[in-house]
Design an enzyme around this catalytic site. Sequence first.
Site, PDB file in Angstrom:
ATOM      1  N   ASP A   1      -0.343   5.049   1.095  1.00  0.00           N
ATOM      2  CA  ASP A   1      -0.566   6.028   2.171  1.00  0.00           C
ATOM      3  C   ASP A   1      -0.405   5.394   3.549  1.00  0.00           C
ATOM      4  O   ASP A   1      -1.071   4.414   3.872  1.00  0.00           O
ATOM      5  CB  ASP A   1      -1.962   6.646   2.042  1.00  0.00           C
ATOM      6  CG  ASP A   1      -2.128   7.349   0.706  1.00  0.00           C
ATOM      7  OD1 ASP A   1      -1.114   7.770   0.137  1.00  0.00           O
ATOM      8  OD2 ASP A   1      -3.274   7.452   0.231  1.00  0.00           O
TER       9      ASP A   1
ATOM     10  N   ASP B   1       0.834  -1.196   0.000  1.00  0.00           N
ATOM     11  CA  ASP B   1       0.000   0.000   0.000  1.00  0.00           C
ATOM     12  C   ASP B   1       0.879   1.260   0.000  1.00  0.00           C
ATOM     13  O   ASP B   1       2.069   1.190   0.311  1.00  0.00           O
ATOM     14  CB  ASP B   1      -0.868  -0.052   1.266  1.00  0.00           C
ATOM     15  CG  ASP B   1      -1.786   1.128   1.405  1.00  0.00           C
ATOM     16  OD1 ASP B   1      -2.261   1.651   0.383  1.00  0.00           O
ATOM     17  OD2 ASP B   1      -2.044   1.537   2.555  1.00  0.00           O
TER      18      ASP B   1
ATOM     19  N   ASP C   1      -2.161  -0.615   5.893  1.00  0.00           N
ATOM     20  CA  ASP C   1      -2.469  -0.085   7.223  1.00  0.00           C
ATOM     21  C   ASP C   1      -3.955  -0.162   7.566  1.00  0.00           C
ATOM     22  O   ASP C   1      -4.342   0.237   8.665  1.00  0.00           O
ATOM     23  CB  ASP C   1      -2.014   1.378   7.337  1.00  0.00           C
ATOM     24  CG  ASP C   1      -2.791   2.283   6.407  1.00  0.00           C
ATOM     25  OD1 ASP C   1      -2.889   1.953   5.205  1.00  0.00           O
ATOM     26  OD2 ASP C   1      -3.327   3.302   6.874  1.00  0.00           O
TER      27      ASP C   1
END
Lengths: 173, 173
Positions: A8, A6, A133
């Site tokens: 961000d 991922d 996250d």
Amino acid sequence: MSLFIDMDEVIADTYYKHIEIYNHEFQENLTLEDCWGNEVWKAVPEDRQASVRNHANTIGFFRNLKPIQDSQRVLKELSQKYELYIASAAMQFPNSLLEKSEWLDEYFPFIDWKKRILCGDKHILKGDILIDDRSYNLEHFDGRSLLYTSGHNIHTNGFERVSTWQEVADKLL
Amino acid sequence: MSLFIDMDEVIADTYYKHIEIYNHEFQENLTLEDCWGNEVWKAVPEDRQASVRNHANTIGFFRNLKPIQDSQRVLKELSQKYELYIASAAMQFPNSLLEKSEWLDEYFPFIDWKKRILCGDKHILKGDILIDDRSYNLEHFDGRSLLYTSGHNIHTNGFERVSTWQEVADKLL
């Protein structure tokens, strides 16, 4: 073996950028510690939350993020051992698309266009490992899921967790 | 059941746009029939091929494509029966990213951001059906693969083929 990573809050520091913009706009001294355990927008007074939630729609927001510590070095090494893909749920913010592409060109030039995915739902990813996250992205993944620690997810349980890129290196390299 | 649908030459008419731009630029009368069985760039004189190959880098190219006939009507119906995703190998052309997002907003507003994928390799897609005009995308897909006919693939064998959106409707609805 394929590995999805991922962007961000995993390789690009959006959490810190939210705080930085907020402090600049409102002349405040909000710290990482003030926000810990929350989304940043939930850690500010109610009448300022909409402003923080709008950061991601601002031109330049995604182009001007700092890479998370050690992410460049470790991804470079991972890319030599795995089929390494970037997988970012970016479609919600159309202005982020080009900015994310340019940001990757700058900080992760060794990940070429064939290995970049900008998507919405991540349910559609087929591969071996996902580092993210957000628990809702990890829940539907068939392979091994690693929750990358971010200020907003420190109270999330039930996932194999990594908190630094050095920890990822120790597990996967 | 999930269904992935490619953009260029499947729902967006890039093939025709290449011919249109070429004819305008060189004051020619190239027709679909002249190109049939080839990539458009291979159907023009050698000293003009680079020009055609550069169309995709031109600002506005992907924003100004016509939807393929019946694609809007049939996708709307398919989206009520399937988890319908758009999956376009767009990352090679960074300027296409926002244009593709805006084009989808205009012609396929019922497909929301969560269901849009801009990627490189399509090997990473996990789902049941993929409709694409490129055999190299279909070859690695685990589910049912449908080759959508385009001028460049009419000599490709070995795939279940569909040549119109009405044919897709007859098979899948």
